[in-house]
Scaffold this motif. Structure first.
Motif, PDB file in Angstrom:
ATOM      1  N   ILE A   1      36.474  44.822  49.077  1.00  0.00           N
ATOM      2  CA  ILE A   1      36.851  43.499  48.563  1.00  0.00           C
ATOM      3  C   ILE A   1      36.098  43.147  47.279  1.00  0.00           C
ATOM      4  N   ASP A   2      34.938  43.773  47.070  1.00  0.00           N
ATOM      5  CA  ASP A   2      34.156  43.484  45.868  1.00  0.00           C
ATOM      6  C   ASP A   2      34.300  44.562  44.800  1.00  0.00           C
ATOM      7  N   ALA A   3      35.271  45.434  44.966  1.00  0.00           N
ATOM      8  CA  ALA A   3      35.451  46.533  44.016  1.00  0.00           C
ATOM      9  C   ALA A   3      35.954  46.021  42.666  1.00  0.00           C
ATOM     10  N   PRO A   4      35.637  46.700  41.580  1.00  0.00           N
ATOM     11  CA  PRO A   4      36.253  46.368  40.291  1.00  0.00           C
ATOM     12  C   PRO A   4      37.774  46.401  40.408  1.00  0.00           C
ATOM     13  N   GLY A   5      38.423  45.451  39.784  1.00  0.00           N
ATOM     14  CA  GLY A   5      39.875  45.354  39.892  1.00  0.00           C
ATOM     15  C   GLY A   5      40.335  44.322  40.894  1.00  0.00           C
ATOM     16  N   VAL A   6      39.384  43.749  41.674  1.00  0.00           N
ATOM     17  CA  VAL A   6      39.696  42.665  42.606  1.00  0.00           C
ATOM     18  C   VAL A   6      39.195  41.360  41.992  1.00  0.00           C
ATOM     19  N   HIS A   7      40.092  40.392  41.812  1.00  0.00           N
ATOM     20  CA  HIS A   7      39.757  39.185  41.062  1.00  0.00           C
ATOM     21  C   HIS A   7      40.018  37.929  41.883  1.00  0.00           C
ATOM     22  N   ALA A   8      39.017  37.065  41.951  1.00  0.00           N
ATOM     23  CA  ALA A   8      39.219  35.681  42.375  1.00  0.00           C
ATOM     24  C   ALA A   8      39.380  34.855  41.111  1.00  0.00           C
ATOM     25  N   VAL A   9      40.084  33.747  41.193  1.00  0.00           N
ATOM     26  CA  VAL A   9      40.366  32.958  39.991  1.00  0.00           C
ATOM     27  C   VAL A   9      39.971  31.512  40.266  1.00  0.00           C
ATOM     28  N   GLN A  10      38.737  31.161  39.865  1.00  0.00           N
ATOM     29  CA  GLN A  10      38.225  29.825  40.111  1.00  0.00           C
ATOM     30  C   GLN A  10      37.677  29.189  38.841  1.00  0.00           C
ATOM     31  N   THR A  11      37.063  29.994  37.985  1.00  0.00           N
ATOM     32  CA  THR A  11      36.435  29.489  36.769  1.00  0.00           C
ATOM     33  C   THR A  11      37.093  30.101  35.539  1.00  0.00           C
ATOM     34  N   LEU A  12      36.766  29.546  34.360  1.00  0.00           N
ATOM     35  CA  LEU A  12      37.279  30.142  33.123  1.00  0.00           C
ATOM     36  C   LEU A  12      36.753  31.564  32.949  1.00  0.00           C
ATOM     37  N   GLU A  13      35.529  31.803  33.400  1.00  0.00           N
ATOM     38  CA  GLU A  13      34.998  33.173  33.338  1.00  0.00           C
ATOM     39  C   GLU A  13      35.854  34.106  34.193  1.00  0.00           C
ATOM     40  N   ASP A  14      36.285  33.631  35.376  1.00  0.00           N
ATOM     41  CA  ASP A  14      37.160  34.443  36.230  1.00  0.00           C
ATOM     42  C   ASP A  14      38.486  34.730  35.530  1.00  0.00           C
ATOM     43  N   GLY A  15      39.053  33.703  34.905  1.00  0.00           N
ATOM     44  CA  GLY A  15      40.319  33.880  34.208  1.00  0.00           C
ATOM     45  C   GLY A  15      40.205  34.862  33.073  1.00  0.00           C
ATOM     46  N   GLN A  16      39.096  34.791  32.320  1.00  0.00           N
ATOM     47  CA  GLN A  16      38.895  35.728  31.213  1.00  0.00           C
ATOM     48  C   GLN A  16      38.753  37.152  31.720  1.00  0.00           C
ATOM     49  N   ALA A  17      38.011  37.324  32.821  1.00  0.00           N
ATOM     50  CA  ALA A  17      37.840  38.659  33.389  1.00  0.00           C
ATOM     51  C   ALA A  17      39.176  39.248  33.823  1.00  0.00           C
ATOM     52  N   LEU A  18      40.046  38.412  34.424  1.00  0.00           N
ATOM     53  CA  LEU A  18      41.355  38.895  34.836  1.00  0.00           C
ATOM     54  C   LEU A  18      42.201  39.266  33.626  1.00  0.00           C
ATOM     55  N   LEU A  19      42.209  38.424  32.611  1.00  0.00           N
ATOM     56  CA  LEU A  19      42.983  38.737  31.413  1.00  0.00           C
ATOM     57  C   LEU A  19      42.496  40.019  30.752  1.00  0.00           C
ATOM     58  N   ASP A  20      41.192  40.210  30.709  1.00  0.00           N
ATOM     59  CA  ASP A  20      40.644  41.440  30.139  1.00  0.00           C
ATOM     60  C   ASP A  20      41.120  42.649  30.930  1.00  0.00           C
ATOM     61  N   ALA A  21      41.142  42.508  32.270  1.00  0.00           N
ATOM     62  CA  ALA A  21      41.598  43.609  33.115  1.00  0.00           C
ATOM     63  C   ALA A  21      43.081  43.883  32.910  1.00  0.00           C
ATOM     64  N   LEU A  22      43.869  42.830  32.800  1.00  0.00           N
ATOM     65  CA  LEU A  22      45.304  43.016  32.580  1.00  0.00           C
ATOM     66  C   LEU A  22      45.566  43.701  31.249  1.00  0.00           C
ATOM     67  N   GLY A  23      44.782  43.355  30.234  1.00  0.00           N
ATOM     68  CA  GLY A  23      44.919  44.024  28.945  1.00  0.00           C
ATOM     69  C   GLY A  23      44.628  45.498  29.053  1.00  0.00           C
ATOM     70  N   GLY A  24      43.609  45.830  29.847  1.00  0.00           N
ATOM     71  CA  GLY A  24      43.292  47.232  30.035  1.00  0.00           C
ATOM     72  C   GLY A  24      44.393  47.990  30.744  1.00  0.00           C
ATOM     73  N   VAL A  25      45.002  47.370  31.752  1.00  0.00           N
ATOM     74  CA  VAL A  25      46.105  48.016  32.469  1.00  0.00           C
ATOM     75  C   VAL A  25      47.295  48.196  31.544  1.00  0.00           C
ATOM     76  N   GLU A  26      47.591  47.164  30.737  1.00  0.00           N
ATOM     77  CA  GLU A  26      48.732  47.250  29.836  1.00  0.00           C
ATOM     78  C   GLU A  26      48.519  48.340  28.795  1.00  0.00           C
ATOM     79  N   ASP A  27      47.298  48.483  28.335  1.00  0.00           N
ATOM     80  CA  ASP A  27      47.014  49.477  27.314  1.00  0.00           C
ATOM     81  C   ASP A  27      47.188  50.897  27.827  1.00  0.00           C
ATOM     82  N   SER A  28      47.179  51.043  29.169  1.00  0.00           N
ATOM     83  CA  SER A  28      47.344  52.382  29.721  1.00  0.00           C
ATOM     84  C   SER A  28      48.778  52.880  29.612  1.00  0.00           C
TER      85      SER A  28
END
Length: 468
Positions: free
Chosen positions: A131-158
């Motif tokens: 549950i705490d692995a990289p790629g698992v995101h909770a969305v509560q704060t702006l920092e959480d939202g930024q981390a998710l967007l960064d991850a989505l960008g990485g997936v899209e770039d693949s």
């Protein structure tokens, strides 16, 4: 001249900074020193807007920020960012803080005359493998939202041919994130252990949401308790296991709801209720403590329909709590009377709303009731674009008092719940609701508004029960 009193605020978002701002309006720095601590990088922002930022409806992160730290400081508030409160010493009227910056200065104590606890809520994260692995995101704060967007960008770039996302939980956050990911071109699977999505609705109304989400191309799996997040050779999430089935995922988003963040308060011996939120009086003063206040997602509030306290995490309430606290600390007088449990959301073009009690909640507090459902259109049926919405209404058997309303439909459905919210707040019966003088014109409503159609049907059901 007497020394200024000191107001210390723990938490720099809606409740905390509303309290600080309101108190500053009423008292000058010579009269009231205000010190606020925030462990994150942002203040006074809309967490509710994060799914829409992730989905692209909001262009930039800063669009969600209502007031920056600099703006608060300009107003005479000593706001200290990246500073975490680690202990509340009730007897000593002081808090211990830790500087989280790279060149932080360690820990120190700050005394207070008035303390405001506005520590918010934390996303639920069950203790499951992976549950705490990289790629698992909770969305509560702006920092959480930024981390998710960064991850989505990485997936899209693949440049994968297909991009797969799994959303765990089908409450408000879950369905909103499912929409955001769908808009971004992901194949979305939503897993929820309940009978239907949106347990804030009765199951029969949740089934409408289920059908609509499937019609939008999402896979919605209910009755599916997640047992693990599978990881790849690099320890990154690659799938979610539920009900013996593995669902592939390039990204996993947790939408399991939130719990009050009251660990500091508990350690300090402050009173909490059944759902873990701090207990306050109507002035938002923590029970049993004259100079400690609390508001926002870390408190429980009075439910005006059931008469019980409950945890309701909403920015609207948090801002009102802050206004009340700030007024009282600033020498004025204000109270927060309670809530009726109003909430509205959407998934793509489907609008979802509720207020008051669900059937199970009404039974839990011993109420006897009748239920009705009514289908109607949001505008005159002869106009183009008239779409059906369903309104479900609960009324108390015998008295006819409105107990709750749920609405699922498309354009114009969601905000109609406000009619029922006002009726609940004022204690109207469904018979009284029938004659509410609502606005009418064919583009906005049929002659009988859908909420009033349901009220008529509920009134008839109450009258039938009286005759038995």
């Amino acid at each position: 001249m007497a020394a200024a009193r000191r107001m210390v605020v723990v938490g720099g978002d809606a409740a905390g900074m509303s309290a600080a701002s309101q108190a500053r309006r009423l008292r000058s720095p010579d009269e009231l020193e205000i010190v606020a601590f925030e462990r994150g990088d942002f203040t006074s922002y809309s967490a509710c807007g994060i799914p829409y930022w992730v989905g692209g409806s909001v262009n930039a992160r800063d669009d969600l920020v209502a007031r920056t730290p600099e703006k608060h400081r300009e107003r005479g508030i000593d706001l200290r960012m990246r500073t975490e409160v680690t202990q509340i010493d009730v007897d000593g009227s002081r808090v211990r803080t830790r500087d989280l910056t790279e060149d932080g200065g360690g820990e120190e104590w700050t005394g207070f005359d008035e303390l405001v606890v506005a520590t918010g809520a934390k996303p639920l994260r069950p203790p499951l493998p992976g549950i705490d692995a990289p790629g698992v995101h909770a969305v509560q704060t702006l920092e959480d939202g930024q981390a998710l967007l960064d991850a989505l960008g990485g997936v899209e770039d693949s440049r994968k041919e297909s991009r797969q996302a799994v959303v765990v939980g089908a409450g408000y956050i879950g369905v909103e994130m499912a929409e955001s990911l769908t808009v971004r071109g992901y194949e979305v699977t939503v897993l929820d252990q309940a009978e239907q999505p949106m347990t804030t609705l009765d199951p029969d109304m949740g089934a409408l949401v289920h059908d609509a989400m499937c019609g939008m191309g999402m896979e919605v799996v209910t009755g599916a308790a997640v047992t693990a997040v599978e990881t790849d050779g690099h320890g990154r999430a690659r799938a979610v296991t539920a009900g013996g089935t593995s669902y592939p995922a390039d990204v996993v988003v947790l939408g399991l709801g939130v719990a009050p963040e009251t660990s500091l308060a508990r350690e300090a011996g402050l009173p909490v209720g059944g759902s873990g939120g701090l207990l306050t009086d109507l002035a938002m003063r923590v029970r049993g403590h004259e100079n400690i206040w609390a508001g926002g997602d870390c408190v429980e509030v009075l439910d005006l329909v059931s008469g019980l306290t409950r945890h309701v995490a909403l920015g609207t309430h948090a801002n009102k709590h802050g206004q009340v606290i700030g007024a009282n600390i600033g020498g004025g007088y204000a109270t927060f009377p309670g809530v009726v449990g109003t909430a509205v959301s959407k998934v793509c073009d489907l609008e979802i709303a509720r207020t008051g009690l669900l059937e199970a909640q009404a039974r839990e507090v011993g109420l006897q009731f009748v239920t009705v459902t009514a289908d109607s259109t949001g505008r005159a049926g002869y106009l183009p674009g008239a779409e059906t919405m369903r309104v479900k209404m609960l009324a108390e058997r015998g008295t006819g008092r409105l107990l709750g309303t749920q609405i699922v439909g498309r354009t114009g459905a969601g905000k109609r719940v406000d009619i029922a919210a006002v009726a609940l707040t004022t204690g109207l019966t469904v018979e009284q609701m029938i004659y509410l003088d609502l606005g009418y014109a064919p583009p906005f409503s049929p002659v009988w508004d859908p909420v009033l159609v349901a009220a008529r049907k509920a009134a008839a059901a109450v009258q039938e029960e009286r005759r038995r």
